[in-house]
Design a protein around this motif. Structure first.
Motif, PDB file in Angstrom:
ATOM      1  N   ILE A   7       6.147   7.935   9.997  1.00  7.14           N
ATOM      2  CA  ILE A   7       5.890   6.389  10.014  1.00  7.14           C
ATOM      3  C   ILE A   7       7.125   5.668   9.157  1.00  7.14           C
ATOM      4  O   ILE A   7       7.172   6.210   7.980  1.00  7.14           O
ATOM      5  CB  ILE A   7       4.627   5.925   9.517  1.00  7.14           C
ATOM      6  N   ILE A   8       7.781   4.788   9.577  1.00  4.96           N
ATOM      7  CA  ILE A   8       8.435   3.897   8.466  1.00  4.96           C
ATOM      8  C   ILE A   8       7.563   2.741   8.012  1.00  4.96           C
ATOM      9  O   ILE A   8       7.613   1.754   8.684  1.00  4.96           O
ATOM     10  CB  ILE A   8       9.926   3.264   9.190  1.00  4.96           C
ATOM     11  N   ALA A   9       7.110   2.890   6.787  1.00 10.38           N
ATOM     12  CA  ALA A   9       6.297   2.105   5.994  1.00 10.38           C
ATOM     13  C   ALA A   9       6.142   2.365   4.716  1.00 10.38           C
ATOM     14  O   ALA A   9       5.898   3.636   4.505  1.00 10.38           O
ATOM     15  CB  ALA A   9       4.778   1.803   7.037  1.00 10.38           C
ATOM     16  N   PRO A  10       6.024   1.551   3.792  1.00  9.77           N
ATOM     17  CA  PRO A  10       5.554   1.848   2.415  1.00  9.77           C
ATOM     18  C   PRO A  10       4.026   2.312   2.315  1.00  9.77           C
ATOM     19  O   PRO A  10       3.270   1.947   2.978  1.00  9.77           O
ATOM     20  CB  PRO A  10       5.775   0.564   1.540  1.00  9.77           C
ATOM     21  N   THR A  11       3.619   3.190   1.348  1.00 12.32           N
ATOM     22  CA  THR A  11       2.229   3.338   1.096  1.00 12.32           C
ATOM     23  C   THR A  11       1.641   2.346   0.753  1.00 12.32           C
ATOM     24  O   THR A  11       2.187   1.149   0.078  1.00 12.32           O
ATOM     25  CB  THR A  11       2.188   4.579  -0.051  1.00 12.32           C
ATOM     26  N   GLN A  12       0.339   2.439   0.568  1.00 10.48           N
ATOM     27  CA  GLN A  12      -0.442   1.243   0.169  1.00 10.48           C
ATOM     28  C   GLN A  12      -0.236   0.902  -1.269  1.00 10.48           C
ATOM     29  O   GLN A  12      -0.231  -0.377  -1.748  1.00 10.48           O
ATOM     30  CB  GLN A  12      -2.159   1.672   0.108  1.00 10.48           C
ATOM     31  N   GLU A  13       0.218   1.859  -2.061  1.00 12.47           N
ATOM     32  CA  GLU A  13       0.313   1.659  -3.463  1.00 12.47           C
ATOM     33  C   GLU A  13       1.787   0.989  -3.619  1.00 12.47           C
ATOM     34  O   GLU A  13       1.901  -0.010  -4.209  1.00 12.47           O
ATOM     35  CB  GLU A  13       0.267   2.834  -4.258  1.00 12.47           C
ATOM     36  N   ASN A  29      -0.144   5.950   4.294  1.00 14.94           N
ATOM     37  CA  ASN A  29      -0.940   7.045   3.768  1.00 14.94           C
ATOM     38  C   ASN A  29      -1.665   7.789   4.653  1.00 14.94           C
ATOM     39  O   ASN A  29      -1.815   9.050   4.903  1.00 14.94           O
ATOM     40  CB  ASN A  29      -1.950   6.516   2.782  1.00 14.94           C
ATOM     41  N   ARG A  30      -2.398   7.109   5.719  1.00 17.74           N
ATOM     42  CA  ARG A  30      -3.210   7.724   6.674  1.00 17.74           C
ATOM     43  C   ARG A  30      -2.333   8.364   7.850  1.00 17.74           C
ATOM     44  O   ARG A  30      -2.611   9.504   8.084  1.00 17.74           O
ATOM     45  CB  ARG A  30      -3.928   6.624   7.505  1.00 17.74           C
ATOM     46  N   PHE A  31      -1.417   7.797   8.130  1.00 16.06           N
ATOM     47  CA  PHE A  31      -0.434   8.534   9.204  1.00 16.06           C
ATOM     48  C   PHE A  31       0.116   9.814   8.622  1.00 16.06           C
ATOM     49  O   PHE A  31       0.437  10.996   8.997  1.00 16.06           O
ATOM     50  CB  PHE A  31       0.551   7.663   9.656  1.00 16.06           C
ATOM     51  N   GLY A  34       5.677  -3.679  11.610  1.00 18.25           N
ATOM     52  CA  GLY A  34       5.879  -4.899  11.718  1.00 18.25           C
ATOM     53  C   GLY A  34       5.383  -5.782  10.466  1.00 18.25           C
ATOM     54  O   GLY A  34       6.060  -6.087   9.569  1.00 18.25           O
ATOM     55  N   PRO A  35       4.017  -5.969  10.579  1.00 22.04           N
ATOM     56  CA  PRO A  35       3.227  -7.008   9.570  1.00 22.04           C
ATOM     57  C   PRO A  35       2.777  -6.182   8.553  1.00 22.04           C
ATOM     58  O   PRO A  35       2.728  -5.019   8.251  1.00 22.04           O
ATOM     59  CB  PRO A  35       2.185  -7.473  10.788  1.00 22.04           C
ATOM     60  N   GLU A  36       2.260  -7.145   7.657  1.00 26.60           N
ATOM     61  CA  GLU A  36       1.892  -6.532   6.079  1.00 26.60           C
ATOM     62  C   GLU A  36       0.468  -6.280   6.111  1.00 26.60           C
ATOM     63  O   GLU A  36       0.016  -5.376   5.535  1.00 26.60           O
ATOM     64  CB  GLU A  36       1.992  -7.586   5.177  1.00 26.60           C
ATOM     65  N   GLN A  37      -0.529  -6.502   7.043  1.00 30.78           N
ATOM     66  CA  GLN A  37      -2.045  -6.435   6.996  1.00 30.78           C
ATOM     67  C   GLN A  37      -2.221  -4.636   7.127  1.00 30.78           C
ATOM     68  O   GLN A  37      -2.720  -3.973   6.247  1.00 30.78           O
ATOM     69  CB  GLN A  37      -2.775  -7.084   8.012  1.00 30.78           C
ATOM     70  N   PRO A  38      -1.520  -4.271   8.153  1.00 28.86           N
ATOM     71  CA  PRO A  38      -1.637  -2.731   8.079  1.00 28.86           C
ATOM     72  C   PRO A  38      -1.234  -1.888   6.764  1.00 28.86           C
ATOM     73  O   PRO A  38      -1.676  -1.039   6.674  1.00 28.86           O
ATOM     74  CB  PRO A  38      -0.939  -2.009   9.092  1.00 28.86           C
ATOM     75  N   LEU A  39      -0.222  -2.522   6.284  1.00 31.16           N
ATOM     76  CA  LEU A  39       0.252  -1.887   5.020  1.00 31.16           C
ATOM     77  C   LEU A  39      -0.672  -2.141   3.981  1.00 31.16           C
ATOM     78  O   LEU A  39      -1.014  -0.878   2.974  1.00 31.16           O
ATOM     79  CB  LEU A  39       1.609  -2.600   4.444  1.00 31.16           C
ATOM     80  N   GLU A  40      -1.461  -3.200   3.796  1.00 38.36           N
ATOM     81  CA  GLU A  40      -2.505  -3.069   2.767  1.00 38.36           C
ATOM     82  C   GLU A  40      -3.513  -2.107   3.108  1.00 38.36           C
ATOM     83  O   GLU A  40      -4.388  -1.907   2.080  1.00 38.36           O
ATOM     84  CB  GLU A  40      -2.935  -4.671   2.852  1.00 38.36           C
ATOM     85  N   LEU A  41      -3.770  -1.936   4.357  1.00 39.68           N
ATOM     86  CA  LEU A  41      -5.078  -0.874   4.570  1.00 39.68           C
ATOM     87  C   LEU A  41      -4.444   0.469   4.553  1.00 39.68           C
ATOM     88  O   LEU A  41      -5.163   1.334   5.061  1.00 39.68           O
ATOM     89  CB  LEU A  41      -5.492  -1.268   6.281  1.00 39.68           C
ATOM     90  N   GLY A  42      -3.382   0.649   4.168  1.00 35.09           N
ATOM     91  CA  GLY A  42      -2.990   2.113   3.971  1.00 35.09           C
ATOM     92  C   GLY A  42      -2.442   2.741   5.234  1.00 35.09           C
ATOM     93  O   GLY A  42      -2.815   3.858   5.327  1.00 35.09           O
ATOM     94  N   ILE A  43      -1.755   2.104   6.124  1.00 35.54           N
ATOM     95  CA  ILE A  43      -1.488   2.802   7.364  1.00 35.54           C
ATOM     96  C   ILE A  43      -0.594   4.023   7.069  1.00 35.54           C
ATOM     97  O   ILE A  43      -0.641   5.133   7.655  1.00 35.54           O
ATOM     98  CB  ILE A  43      -0.814   1.817   8.137  1.00 35.54           C
TER      99      ILE A  43
END
Ligand code: AMP
Ligand code: GLY
Length: 438
Positions: free
Chosen positions: A92-98, A83-85, A72-81
């Motif tokens: 995972i449905i989320a963009p990479t940190q980059e 990439n890690r997953f 949902g929120p942006e903070q985990p995205l900035e932390l590279g969630i």
């Protein structure tokens, strides 16, 4: 399937609610969820892991054999969630940190848009007070817009009406750390006239699907005055996003953005939120967010006719082109009930009474529904308590905006807690347009 939804607001409740319409789900966890999770049914469970504790989330997802995680929120995205997953083979449905830099660094996003001729306000980037001051001194006209480059929870923007305000703002940013770390780099940009709206997509990196457009109400006060908040209400679709505007958004913004992200080696996957300024039918980007909006999610997901879990799975498998996106020909509105004092200081722990449960019947074609998505709530010892600034988001779907707002406000009137605050004018811009047309 086992699903993990990361976040604890009404947006995440709406995500979970939409996913749970599919009976393939065996277990749905929310990290860390809120007091509304029990309304989602026995297969939903809150887990006490913070959205920013990526190590613990990875460990949990492996242990519980999570098939798909949604952020949902942006903070985990900035932390590279993502990439890690992905490094652990977890879906995972989320963009990479980059790729998430489209949101997490405005300097990145603005330079990207400039490189690829994506319409946005003209801008200059600064990392020191002296250069920013020299630039402002030379500006012939005001207002100008001063922004922190980094994440600032929606509070990193100042519209400086005069030279004096602009100079004071950059002084506060560089000498007093007004925006903290987020303000190490700033953007000064052209002030855009027009009306704001947002467009949301889900993309597998190549193909994308459009959700209905929406309009948020960011200010705390009626008539759009006072401090910026996370959002006090929304409706979808936004009448300002006409088919012609949407077509321009697709061809001038969405398609070039996805293409350029692929070409630059940072393909964008996940949800993308395109904040727009629309002036005389011409859309320009105000900002990108690498996620869905809150409260916009609470109005766009209830309009979806396509099975949401299918959409997520197809995104994960890179075959969105096989999905037919169907959206109801209806209007959804949501009204946020907040704690008195929000977005500044507020107290929590007030007992909530009244009709605060989800309408489990959900939305169908034949009846209009009301859904109450929880945000800052906590369920303890058989009672529901306030536990945050934005407490509940009350959504209704109906044939017209007037009707959906009427249903929202009727439901809001049945919910009580000490210091409950909500705006009574959600939808005013669109209602004004309707009045002008007749
Ligand atoms: P942002 O965080 O970039 O979305 O900015 C927050 C709010 O500031 C936006 O929703 C707009 O209302 C306003 N804003 C930001 N940039 C501009 C601009 N260039 N021109 C006019 N208003 C802006
Ligand atoms: N409603 C604005 C946001 O989610 O950023």
């Amino acid at each position: 399937m086992n699903i993990l939804v990361i976040g604890n607001g009404a947006r995440e409740q709406a995500l979970a609610w939409s996913i749970l319409k599919d009976n393939r789900v065996q277990k749905l966890y929310l990290a860390s969820g809120n007091g509304g999770t029990r309304e989602l049914g026995a297969i939903a469970e809150n887990i006490p892991i913070k959205p920013t504790d990526i190590d613990a989330l990875v460990k949990f997802a492996k242990e519980k054999k999570i098939d798909l995680t949604i952020v949902g929120p942006e903070q985990p995205l900035e932390l590279g969630i993502a990439n890690r997953f992905e490094a652990q083979g977890l879906n995972i449905i989320a963009p990479t940190q980059e790729a998430a830099q489209l949101e997490t660094s405005k300097a990145f996003a603005k330079a990207f848009m400039r490189r690829h001729n994506i319409p946005t306000a003209s801008f200059v980037t600064f990392t020191n007070h002296h250069d920013a001051r020299t630039y402002i001194e030379r500006q012939p006209t005001f207002p100008i817009v001063i922004k922190a480059s980094g994440l600032a929870a929606g509070k990193g923007v100042v519209i400086a009406m005069h030279k004096g305000d602009a100079l004071e703002t950059i002084h506060a940013i560089f000498e007093k750390r007004l925006f903290g770390e987020a303000g190490k780099e700033i953007i000064i940009e052209e002030f855009m006239q027009g009306e704001e709206a947002s467009v949301f997509i889900i993309t597998d990196g190549t193909d994308y699907k459009l959700f209905p457009s929406a309009q948020d109400h960011k200010r705390i006060g009626e008539g759009d005055i006072g401090k910026n908040t996370g959002g006090m209400g929304a409706y979808a679709p936004a009448p300002i996003v006409t088919p012609s505007v949407m077509q321009k958004v697709e061809s001038r913004i969405i398609q070039p953005t996805l293409r350029a992200m692929r070409e630059e080696g940072t393909p964008y996957r996940g949800f993308l939120y395109i904040g727009l300024m629309i002036n005389n039918g011409e859309p320009k980007v105000v900002e990108f967010n690498a996620r869905l909006g809150d409260p916009e999610t609470q109005v766009i997901l209830p309009l979806l006719k396509t099975n949401f879990l299918d959409l997520l799975i197809a995104t994960n498998e890179g075959r969105l082109n096989q999905i037919d996106m169907a959206v109801a020909d209806k209007v959804a509105a949501t009204v946020v009930i907040a704690s008195k004092g929000y977005p500044d200081n507020y107290t929590v722990g007030k007992v909530i009474t009244g009709q605060c449960h989800f309408e489990l019947a959900c939305y169908t074609d034949v009846r209009d529904d009301v859904m109450i998505f929880h945000a800052g709530t906590k369920f303890e010892n058989g009672k529901l308590y306030t536990n945050g600034g934005r407490v509940l988001s009350v959504t209704a779907v109906a044939d017209t905006l007037e009707e959906s707002l009427k249903q929202c406000y009727e439901a809001v009137a049945q919910i009580h807690f000490e210091g409950a605050y909500f705006r009574r004018d959600i939808g005013w811009r669109a209602l004004k347009k309707n009045t002008v047309q007749v």
